[in-house]
Design an enzyme around this catalytic site. Structure first.
Site, short mmCIF file in Angstrom:
data_model
loop_
_atom_site.label_atom_id
_atom_site.label_comp_id
_atom_site.label_asym_id
_atom_site.label_seq_id
_atom_site.Cartn_x
_atom_site.Cartn_y
_atom_site.Cartn_z
N LYS A 22 3.48 -4.39 12.85
CA LYS A 22 2.82 -3.47 11.91
C LYS A 22 2.00 -4.25 10.87
O LYS A 22 0.93 -3.80 10.46
CB LYS A 22 3.86 -2.57 11.23
CG LYS A 22 4.45 -1.53 12.15
CD LYS A 22 3.41 -0.49 12.53
CE LYS A 22 3.92 0.55 13.50
NZ LYS A 22 2.88 1.48 13.95
N HIS A 33 17.14 6.58 14.73
CA HIS A 33 17.36 6.27 13.31
C HIS A 33 18.56 7.08 12.80
O HIS A 33 19.11 7.92 13.50
CB HIS A 33 16.11 6.59 12.50
CG HIS A 33 15.04 5.57 12.66
ND1 HIS A 33 13.93 5.78 13.43
CD2 HIS A 33 14.92 4.31 12.17
CE1 HIS A 33 13.16 4.70 13.40
NE2 HIS A 33 13.74 3.79 12.65
N ASP A 54 24.31 -3.20 8.71
CA ASP A 54 23.85 -2.40 7.56
C ASP A 54 22.33 -2.43 7.44
O ASP A 54 21.72 -1.54 6.88
CB ASP A 54 24.42 -2.99 6.25
CG ASP A 54 25.70 -2.28 5.82
OD1 ASP A 54 26.00 -1.20 6.36
OD2 ASP A 54 26.38 -2.83 4.92
N LEU A 84 11.58 8.23 7.94
CA LEU A 84 11.14 9.59 8.23
C LEU A 84 12.17 10.34 9.05
O LEU A 84 12.95 9.73 9.78
CB LEU A 84 9.84 9.54 9.06
CG LEU A 84 8.65 8.91 8.37
CD1 LEU A 84 7.54 8.67 9.37
CD2 LEU A 84 8.17 9.79 7.22
N TYR A 121 9.23 -5.32 14.87
CA TYR A 121 8.43 -4.14 14.54
C TYR A 121 7.57 -4.41 13.32
O TYR A 121 6.38 -4.10 13.28
CB TYR A 121 9.40 -2.97 14.29
CG TYR A 121 8.73 -1.65 14.03
CD1 TYR A 121 8.08 -0.96 15.05
CD2 TYR A 121 8.78 -1.06 12.77
CE1 TYR A 121 7.49 0.26 14.81
CE2 TYR A 121 8.18 0.16 12.52
CZ TYR A 121 7.54 0.83 13.55
OH TYR A 121 6.95 2.04 13.31
N SER A 153 4.91 1.12 8.27
CA SER A 153 6.33 1.39 8.01
C SER A 153 6.77 0.60 6.79
O SER A 153 6.24 -0.49 6.53
CB SER A 153 7.15 0.94 9.21
OG SER A 153 8.48 0.72 8.83
N SER A 154 7.75 1.13 6.07
CA SER A 154 8.20 0.43 4.86
C SER A 154 8.94 -0.87 5.20
O SER A 154 9.18 -1.69 4.32
CB SER A 154 9.10 1.33 4.02
OG SER A 154 10.21 1.75 4.78
N CYS A 155 9.27 -1.09 6.48
CA CYS A 155 9.98 -2.33 6.83
C CYS A 155 9.05 -3.55 6.83
O CYS A 155 9.50 -4.66 7.07
CB CYS A 155 10.72 -2.21 8.15
SG CYS A 155 9.62 -2.09 9.55
#
Ligand code: GDP
Length: 343
Positions: free
Chosen positions: A153, A192, A293, A179, A149, A120-122
């Site tokens: 990952k 999400h 945010d 996504l 998370y 994931s991009s996080c």
């Protein structure tokens, strides 16, 4: 360069290969399954959560011993939006660490030829320069709202690196941007932003509500990828000939992962207006700054993927229309509190 996986001589995964898709009922797994079926793969193995609990090591090892998949797409995970991450940090860590540890270890033991791990991009530091390059991993502090998370990952892709280096496995990992698509989670507490807003605007229109509440300030920027594009990228990467991206797998400090996105981002405010217009909502959009945010901006650098000549195909408005239509057909399954204001 491979452009068409239907050419039997060119693709790494033969049409009759045994391919296990872990998490085939989720947003990503179901898209990968659709993609593989569409490409003519006929030996696809799946298990529901009830049939195989991936957090149980013995069950996972027995499954791999019995089925002996040659290829694995590891799309099973506990996922959720900004609120779910902060209210269930224990589950986000435990479930994801257990699932990936069990599957990666069993894949190595049973000599899986190639495995693709979904990240994931996080995983990138909150204050990393944008667009986010693969090499920025572990160069700074994570965004606190999804740290559990992200930590899981990061451990997963470090396991891929470690097994490749030590055992010569071919475990690759993809880091998709945010996504969206069919089979997503539409629960307003844990989803999400795109499924949440599709649902909120759909319900507002059907109830004649004049206001929709959008979390946060509307200012954060996000990049969104339609899940069928991600599935296409996953199939493409799994079919690259040995040596294309994995030649450095055994070198220290060489990332085994690759970003997948569109290269375009927008504010949450712009996203809300887009979904409102597609949904035919003419009322007021109210931002609720008491909700988080999250990270201010998240856009991926796609140089690595572009160098392999892969591009996404589905524009955002087309993808949102598809999901809106899918949701409208399925919305009877999603029951929620019926209020005038949809938040
Ligand atoms: P993130 O990319 O990990 O932050 O995941 P999300 O998709 O949950 O949130 C993206 C952004 O959308 C955040 O700035 C949220 O505050 C914002 N947002 C606005 N309305 C909603 C909503 O109804 N649900 C969710 N999950 N996020 C929302």
């Amino acid at each position: 360069m491979i452009s068409d996986v239907s050419g039997a001589t060119e693709r790494s995964m033969p049409a009759d290969a045994t391919i296990y898709v872990a998490g085939h009922r989720g947003l990503v797994g179901s898209a990968i399954l659709r993609h593989l079926q569409g490409q003519g793969y006929r030996n696809l193995v799946t298990r529901t959560h009830a049939e195989l609990d991936l957090t149980r090591q013995a069950a996972v090892e027995a499954f791999f011993e019995r089925e002996r998949p040659a290829y694995v797409f590891l799309a099973a995970a506990r996922v959720g939006g900004i609120l779910a991450n902060s209210t269930q940090p224990a589950e986000f860590l435990y479930d994801n660490l257990a699932i990936q540890t069990n599957v990666l270890q069993a894949a190595w033991k049973s000599k899986v030829q190639r495995l693709l791990f979904l990240g994931s991009s996080c995983i990138y530091p909150r204050n990393a320069p944008q667009p986010l390059k693969e090499e920025y991993l572990l160069t700074g502090e994570l965004e606190p709202s999804n740290e559990p998370y992200a930590v899981a990952k990061i451990a997963g892709l470090k396991m891929c690196e470690a097994y490749n280096r030590q055992y010569g496995t071919q475990f690759i990992a993809v880091m998709p941007t945010n996504l969206y698509g069919p089979n997503d989670n539409f629960d307003l507490e844990t989803s999400h932003v795109i499924p949440a807003l599709i649902r909120k605007f759909h319900e507002a229109v059907s109830k004649g509500a004049d206001e929709v509440v959008v979390w946060g300030t509307g200012a954060p920027r996000r990049e969104f990828l339609y899940v069928d594009d991600l599935a296409d990228a996953c199939g493409f990467l799994m079919n690259l000939p040995s040596g294309t991206i994995d030649r450095d797998f055994r070198q220290p400090n060489q990332p085994v992962f690759i970003n997948v996105g569109t290269g375009k981002d927008m504010t949450i405010g712009e996203l809300a207006e887009t979904i409102a217009a597609i949904s035919g909502f003419r009322g007021r959009i109210r931002f609720d700054p008491s909700k988080p945010d999250g990270t201010p901006r998240k856009i991926l650098d796609l140089s690595r993927l572009r160098a392999l000549d892969w591009r996404p195909k589905v524009p955002l408005t087309e993808g949102i229309r598809k999901v809106r239509d899918w949701y409208a057909g399925e919305s009877h399954r999603f029951t929620g509190k019926e209020t005038d204001r949809v938040s």
